[in-house]
Design an enzyme around this catalytic site. Sequence first.
Site, short mmCIF file in Angstrom:
data_model
loop_
_atom_site.label_atom_id
_atom_site.label_comp_id
_atom_site.label_asym_id
_atom_site.label_seq_id
_atom_site.Cartn_x
_atom_site.Cartn_y
_atom_site.Cartn_z
N ASP A 74 1.00 -0.95 -0.22
CA ASP A 74 -0.18 0.09 0.02
C ASP A 74 1.13 1.21 -0.14
O ASP A 74 2.01 1.22 0.81
CB ASP A 74 -0.85 0.10 1.05
CG ASP A 74 -2.22 0.49 0.98
OD1 ASP A 74 -2.81 0.84 -0.16
OD2 ASP A 74 -2.69 1.38 1.91
N PHE A 154 1.72 8.53 -12.67
CA PHE A 154 0.44 8.84 -12.30
C PHE A 154 0.22 9.40 -11.01
O PHE A 154 1.20 9.97 -10.44
CB PHE A 154 -0.16 7.31 -12.28
CG PHE A 154 0.60 6.54 -10.99
CD1 PHE A 154 1.70 5.96 -11.02
CD2 PHE A 154 -0.38 6.33 -9.77
CE1 PHE A 154 2.06 5.43 -10.05
CE2 PHE A 154 0.05 5.78 -8.76
CZ PHE A 154 1.64 5.12 -8.84
N ASP A 157 2.34 12.35 -9.18
CA ASP A 157 3.42 12.56 -9.73
C ASP A 157 4.02 13.87 -10.35
O ASP A 157 4.85 14.63 -10.35
CB ASP A 157 4.07 11.52 -10.90
CG ASP A 157 4.44 10.18 -10.29
OD1 ASP A 157 4.55 10.18 -9.10
OD2 ASP A 157 4.36 9.05 -11.00
P1 IMP Z 1 -1.30 2.23 -4.30
O1 IMP Z 1 -1.25 1.57 -3.12
O2 IMP Z 1 0.22 1.89 -5.08
O3 IMP Z 1 -2.41 1.84 -5.13
O4 IMP Z 1 -1.29 3.69 -4.39
C1 IMP Z 1 -2.46 4.41 -3.80
C2 IMP Z 1 -2.52 5.81 -4.35
O5 IMP Z 1 -1.52 6.63 -3.68
C3 IMP Z 1 -2.55 5.99 -5.84
O6 IMP Z 1 -3.74 5.77 -6.31
C4 IMP Z 1 -1.77 7.47 -5.95
O7 IMP Z 1 -2.83 8.53 -5.89
C5 IMP Z 1 -0.99 7.46 -4.89
N1 IMP Z 1 0.59 7.18 -5.29
C6 IMP Z 1 1.15 6.03 -4.58
N2 IMP Z 1 2.33 5.85 -5.34
C7 IMP Z 1 2.48 6.81 -6.03
C8 IMP Z 1 3.56 7.39 -6.96
O8 IMP Z 1 4.36 6.83 -7.13
N3 IMP Z 1 3.24 8.55 -7.68
C9 IMP Z 1 2.18 9.20 -7.61
N4 IMP Z 1 1.09 8.69 -6.72
C10 IMP Z 1 1.26 7.66 -6.06
#
Ligand code: IMP
Length: 204
Positions: A74, A154, A157
Amino acid sequence: MPETPLPPLVFATRNANKVLEVQALLGNAYQLLSLDSLGCTDELPETGDTLAYNAREKAAFVHERWCVDVFAEDSGLLVTALNGEPGAYSARYAGPAARDQDNTALLLARLADRPDREARFRTVISLCLSGEWHLFQGECRGIIGHSASGEGGFGYDPVFYPMLEGGVSDRTFAQMSRAEKNAISHRGQAVRALVSFLNEQSVI
Ligand code: IMP
């Protein structure tokens, strides 16, 4: 001689790119399985307000039902001036159906009058291996800009300027190549910690 099958390890994610990325780093130590190849069609629970809670909750959900070795991750953005917001709510900061642009616009609005732009991305990986739980983390500190720049990546970023050894980068994560970002990112660090632990286990 018949080849010994690789030990299976489930990555509790629906993101096929993340599975490929970790499999490439793992080499031949484990056979990484996605939720689809396991036959898991359930939506994984994510009910906590911390990254660590959610990562473990997702991995435990799969472990309890399929009795397999499994890990889940997460990630989120924690902004100092907003007391760690959006944190575990990063994906749905602007609402349950929010798009990346909506979340980023809300973040910029909430930071509009704030001089303190410090933030950090964080990843937590929770691994259940032979019934034992392990935790791996990665963190990338940086600064939130005043507007979006760059087309890559994404999430947040386009507004995140990572801290490098010599100071704050003059490019956002969205202006870097995937390899450049992976080398310094929260996710890259956490995945490398997981992979080095797994590789140690596989030679014992
Ligand atoms: P996940 O747990 O990797 O799905 O990340 C959850 C949310 O955190 C994503 O939908 C983004 O909004 C934000 N997020 C996590 N990692 C990144 C990243 O490397 N760049 C930009 N946003 C991130």
